[in-house]
Structures are given as C-alpha cells and as structure tokens.
Design a protein around this motif. Structure first.
Motif, short mmCIF file in Angstrom:
data_model
loop_
_atom_site.label_atom_id
_atom_site.label_comp_id
_atom_site.label_asym_id
_atom_site.label_seq_id
_atom_site.Cartn_x
_atom_site.Cartn_y
_atom_site.Cartn_z
N PHE A 3 13.17 -2.96 -9.41
CA PHE A 3 11.79 -3.41 -9.29
C PHE A 3 11.60 -4.68 -10.06
CE2 PHE A 3 11.94 1.20 -9.05
CZ PHE A 3 11.29 1.44 -7.85
N LYS A 4 10.91 -5.66 -9.47
CA LYS A 4 10.65 -6.92 -10.15
C LYS A 4 9.78 -6.65 -11.38
CE LYS A 4 10.91 -9.80 -6.01
NZ LYS A 4 10.17 -10.67 -5.10
N GLY A 5 10.19 -7.15 -12.51
CA GLY A 5 9.44 -6.98 -13.75
C GLY A 5 9.60 -5.61 -14.36
N ALA A 33 5.18 2.08 -7.14
CA ALA A 33 5.34 2.70 -5.82
C ALA A 33 4.98 1.71 -4.71
CB ALA A 33 4.45 3.95 -5.73
N ALA A 34 3.90 0.98 -4.90
CA ALA A 34 3.46 0.01 -3.89
C ALA A 34 4.49 -1.09 -3.69
CB ALA A 34 2.11 -0.59 -4.30
N ARG A 35 5.00 -1.64 -4.82
CA ARG A 35 5.98 -2.72 -4.72
C ARG A 35 7.27 -2.21 -4.11
NH1 ARG A 35 5.85 -7.36 -3.36
NH2 ARG A 35 3.87 -7.34 -4.47
N ALA A 36 7.68 -0.99 -4.49
CA ALA A 36 8.91 -0.41 -3.93
C ALA A 36 8.77 -0.21 -2.42
CB ALA A 36 9.21 0.92 -4.62
N TYR A 37 7.60 0.24 -1.99
CA TYR A 37 7.37 0.44 -0.55
C TYR A 37 7.45 -0.89 0.20
CZ TYR A 37 5.03 1.37 3.84
OH TYR A 37 4.73 1.46 5.19
N LEU A 38 6.83 -1.93 -0.34
CA LEU A 38 6.81 -3.23 0.33
C LEU A 38 8.20 -3.85 0.43
CD1 LEU A 38 3.59 -4.83 -1.25
CD2 LEU A 38 3.84 -3.83 1.03
N GLU A 39 9.05 -3.58 -0.58
CA GLU A 39 10.37 -4.23 -0.61
C GLU A 39 11.50 -3.31 -0.16
OE1 GLU A 39 10.84 -5.72 -4.54
OE2 GLU A 39 9.19 -7.17 -4.37
N HIS A 40 11.16 -2.09 0.26
CA HIS A 40 12.19 -1.10 0.56
C HIS A 40 13.04 -1.48 1.77
CE1 HIS A 40 13.85 2.76 2.08
NE2 HIS A 40 14.03 2.95 0.78
N MET A 41 14.36 -1.31 1.61
CA MET A 41 15.30 -1.58 2.71
C MET A 41 16.34 -0.46 2.80
SD MET A 41 15.86 -5.70 2.25
CE MET A 41 16.79 -5.81 3.77
N GLY A 42 16.03 0.72 2.24
CA GLY A 42 16.99 1.83 2.17
C GLY A 42 16.75 2.88 3.24
N PRO A 43 17.16 4.10 2.94
CA PRO A 43 17.05 5.21 3.90
C PRO A 43 15.59 5.49 4.28
CG PRO A 43 18.47 5.81 2.06
CD PRO A 43 17.81 4.53 1.68
N ASP A 45 14.16 8.43 4.69
CA ASP A 45 13.51 9.50 3.93
C ASP A 45 12.97 8.97 2.60
OD1 ASP A 45 16.04 9.04 2.89
OD2 ASP A 45 16.36 11.14 2.33
N GLU A 46 13.67 7.98 2.03
CA GLU A 46 13.20 7.37 0.79
C GLU A 46 11.92 6.57 1.06
OE1 GLU A 46 16.02 5.76 -2.38
OE2 GLU A 46 15.21 3.91 -1.48
N GLN A 47 11.91 5.88 2.19
CA GLN A 47 10.71 5.10 2.56
C GLN A 47 9.52 6.03 2.77
OE1 GLN A 47 10.78 3.04 6.32
NE2 GLN A 47 9.52 1.37 5.50
N ALA A 48 9.77 7.17 3.44
CA ALA A 48 8.70 8.14 3.68
C ALA A 48 8.14 8.67 2.36
CB ALA A 48 9.21 9.28 4.54
N ALA A 49 9.04 8.91 1.39
CA ALA A 49 8.61 9.40 0.08
C ALA A 49 7.76 8.36 -0.63
CB ALA A 49 9.83 9.77 -0.76
N ALA A 70 -4.36 -1.32 -5.26
CA ALA A 70 -4.90 -2.36 -4.38
C ALA A 70 -4.35 -3.73 -4.77
CB ALA A 70 -6.43 -2.36 -4.45
N TYR A 71 -4.26 -4.00 -6.06
CA TYR A 71 -3.79 -5.30 -6.54
C TYR A 71 -2.38 -5.60 -6.03
CZ TYR A 71 -2.27 -8.95 -9.75
OH TYR A 71 -1.78 -10.12 -10.27
N GLU A 72 -1.52 -4.60 -6.03
CA GLU A 72 -0.13 -4.82 -5.61
C GLU A 72 0.00 -4.98 -4.10
OE1 GLU A 72 3.22 -6.01 -7.07
OE2 GLU A 72 1.83 -5.01 -8.44
N LEU A 73 -0.89 -4.33 -3.35
CA LEU A 73 -0.80 -4.37 -1.88
C LEU A 73 -1.68 -5.46 -1.25
CD1 LEU A 73 -1.11 -0.52 -1.19
CD2 LEU A 73 0.98 -1.88 -1.00
N LEU A 74 -2.55 -6.03 -2.07
CA LEU A 74 -3.68 -6.83 -1.60
C LEU A 74 -3.34 -7.87 -0.54
CD1 LEU A 74 -6.70 -6.96 -2.15
CD2 LEU A 74 -6.26 -8.69 -3.88
#
Length: 409
Positions: A3-5, A33-43, A45-49, A70-74
């Motif tokens: 995760f960045k930062g 969680a928001a940043r991980a979802y936006l940058e996710h490139m894995g399995p 099931d992990e994306q669904a979680a 909201a700030y992270e997804l904005l």
C-alpha cells in the motif's frame, strides 16, 4: 500486499485495525481498503473481499470513518458506483464532496440526488465539469435563487430555449439576476426583451431618475429607448428565433406601427424585414427584395398582405422609399431628414387634416422629428464658433423688452 504510504500490511493486522474502538484507526483501515481495491490486480476472491470491506465501512457510525473512505475513492474513475452513490446521500460534508468530484456518478444518479437533495447538493452538482440537461431541468424546478444563478453562470452548459425563458420570467424583477441573465450569449431574444422592459420600469421607478427629468419627457425617453432596444434585438440573417420573437410581440399587441417606423428610422432593416415577412407570410428574402427595390404598387401589395389599412399602407410605402438611399443606421441628420420629409408628405397628402387612423403615428413622428433635430444639432454651433474667423460676429437689431407673455423669461 503493498500500500502506498503504508507498505505491506497483513490481512490480520488490517482486520484488527478495522475493528478498533478508535475512529481514527478505523478511518485508516477504510482508506487502506479503498486504496487496495482501486489498485488490486490479484485473485478475484481477494478483490471480492476488498469490495466487501469497502462496503462495510458505509455502516460505520463515525462520520470521520465514512469521510476517510470517501476521500480515498473521491476522484477515482474506478471507484464502485454503488458505494459512491451511497456516500452521495451521507452527511452534507461528505455528500457534497462526492457529488462534486466523483466521476463515476451518472446523470441518472445526479437526477435522483437533485430531486431529494438540498441547495448544497445542487451547488455541488453545478460545480461538476459536465452536467446534462435532464439534471438542469430538475435543478430549475427547485426555484432556488442561488442554484439558478450558479446555473446561469455556467456558460459552457447549453440551456434549452424554454428554460431560459422560464428563468428570465422568474427573475426579471431581480436586478442582479437580470445582469446574470443578460450576460448569457444564448439568452433568447424574447427573454432579452422582457428583461429590457423591466429595466425601463425600474428606471422609471427610481427616485433619482424621476427627480431629474420631467415626467412626460422621461416617459418619452424611456419609450424611445425601449423601442430602439426592441428593434435592435433582431440582427443578422433571419432565424426561427427572430420569427418566434416577433410573433410574441405581435400576439401581445407590441408590434405596432410606431415600432415598425422606429425600426426604419433607426436603420434596423432586419427587424423591419422579418416583421413584415411574418405578417405577410412571405419568405424573408422575397420581402427584403420588395422593400429594397419594389415599385410603389408592389409595396402596397406587401402592406395589404400585412393587414395595414389604406392610410397606413401609404405612409409605410413613402417611408420605405425615402429610407432606401439614406444611411439611417449611423447618420442622425439623415434620420431627421427622412422623418421631416415624411411629415411634410403626410401634411400635403391630407391637406393638413391628418386622418384619425394616423393621429397617434403622426404625433409619434412629430416627437421623433423634434428629438432627432435636437440630436443632430448638438455640437453644431459649438463647432461653427470654433472654426469661425475671430472677426465674425452675430448681428441683431434688438431684444424684446416685453415680459408679460412669459414671466419666467
């Protein structure tokens, strides 16, 4: 997981953070969680979680946590739309930011939000780079001065003809809003006319104006200025908007002989042509051809189609012929000459007994003659005096000494 930062954070550590009793830590977990979802490139099931984790923070009782989410997804185009739509209905501080900046919200979302939102949400919608006309229609229905002003200031949004007419009618008595409306390049001519009428009314009602000019003269000045403004709104090639505007004038009994004369005298040929074309139900180019070069008989035939009675037909034909070789748009002296000639012709034609049907028109021509004479005379004597030889002088025999007729003289 990186995760960045934040660096690498295990799922167990993340879970502990997300279940913390402290809102600051849960807010950090929401951002992770928001940043991980936006940058996710894995399995998958992990994306669904991760998606489920993002959704779970919508139920957090702390505004700080939901705001962190909201700030992270904005500003992300990949943010989950259901999450952003939910956040757009959250507390005002969260909702306004999401509505203004989230690129994933559709016009349909904005329509729904505008229908049940506050002025703050409407203002946030209007701060977005692009807004559809459906959204604008909903916003206008709220009849909020602040919202309407913001909408009118968005010159990049092409507003429909009917909407602009509605807004002009709604705010025509509000001076600042009149200015905002008149600043729009796409404001319909009919709306400009309505606003101009209200400006004249406001000037007539202003104490400083009423106290400076005698009432009859003030009314005449305002009427003349309104006539000039009315005829000046039709320029360039004839368009459907011009015909709609002139039809509105006709239906409201504002397309008077006085206005037609005003358009000719002031060189407003496009108004004159379009008005006559509408009244005669002829193409504008054919009407213009008759006015520019048609015989007296052709002019009378045109004015007959317009519904003018005989004495008015004769007057308008003579005026049209007199105006053909004059530069009326720019030359005040030429205007004065044409009006003077027309008055003389009317007097000669009717042996000084002007028909009742032309009484009001004749009175108007006399007023215009005086007004134009005064305008043409301004500065003439001063210029003559400046250019005269120093030895030149004015010769008179005497000045009257009788004051009985004019005590004030």
């Amino acid at each position: 997981m990186l995760f960045k930062g934040v660096g690498v954070l295990g799922f167990h550590e993340y879970h502990t953070l997300s279940q913390s009793a402290h809102s600051e830590q849960r807010g950090q977990a929401a951002r992770i969680a928001a940043r991980a979802y936006l940058e996710h490139m894995g399995p998958t099931d992990e994306q669904a979680a991760l998606y489920a984790a993002v959704l779970s923070f919508l139920d957090d009782s702390s505004v700080k946590v939901r705001a962190a989410l909201a700030y992270e997804l904005l500003r992300s185009p990949n943010a989950p739309r259901p999450v952003m739509f939910a956040l757009a209905q959250d507390e005002p501080i969260i909702a306004a930011a999401v509505v203004q900046f989230s690129p994933v919200l559709l016009d349909s979302d904005l329509v729904a939000l505008a229908r049940k939102g506050t002025d703050k949400i409407a203002e946030a919608i209007l701060a977005r780079p692009h807004i559809g006309q459906r959204v604008c229609h909903i916003l206008v229905q709220e009849q909020s001065r602040t919202v309407d002003e913001m909408l009118l200031q968005r010159h990049d949004i092409a507003l429909p003809y009917d909407m602009l007419i509605e807004l002009a009618d709604r705010w025509c008595d509000d001076a600042p809003m009149r200015g905002t409306l008149l600043n729009r390049p796409d404001l319909p001519i009919a709306a400009r006319f309505l606003l101009t009428e209200r400006i004249v009314d406001a000037l007539l009602g202003a104490r400083i104006v009423r106290g400076s000019i005698q009432k009859k003269r003030l009314n005449r000045l305002m009427r003349d200025q309104l006539d000039k403004a009315t005829t000046g709104l039709v320029a360039g090639d004839s368009t459907q908007e011009h015909f709609r505007y002139l039809d509105a004038l006709y239906q409201s009994d504002r397309l008077t002989p006085r206005l037609l004369i005003n358009s000719v005298v002031n060189g407003r040929l496009r108004f004159y042509v379009t008005a006559l074309a509408m009244l005669a139900e002829l193409p504008a180019n054919k009407t213009e051809g008759i006015l520019r070069a048609g015989t007296r008989r052709a002019l009378h035939a045109l004015f007959t189609r317009c519904g003018f009675e005989p004495s008015l037909r004769n007057l308008m034909a003579r005026l049209t012929i007199l105006a053909r070789d004059a530069y009326l748009e720019t030359d005040v002296a030429a205007r004065h000459f044409v009006v003077s000639q027309l008055i003389g012709v009317l007097i000669d034609d009717h042996d000084g007994d002007i028909p009742d049907s032309l009484d009001s028109v004749f009175a108007y021509l006399n007023e215009q003659n005086v007004s134009l004479a005064r305008e043409a005379a301004r500065g003439v004597m001063a210029s003559f005096c400046d250019e005269a030889d120093h030895s030149a002088s004015i010769h008179i025999s005497h000045l009257r000494d009788e004051r009985l007729a004019l005590p004030a003289a």
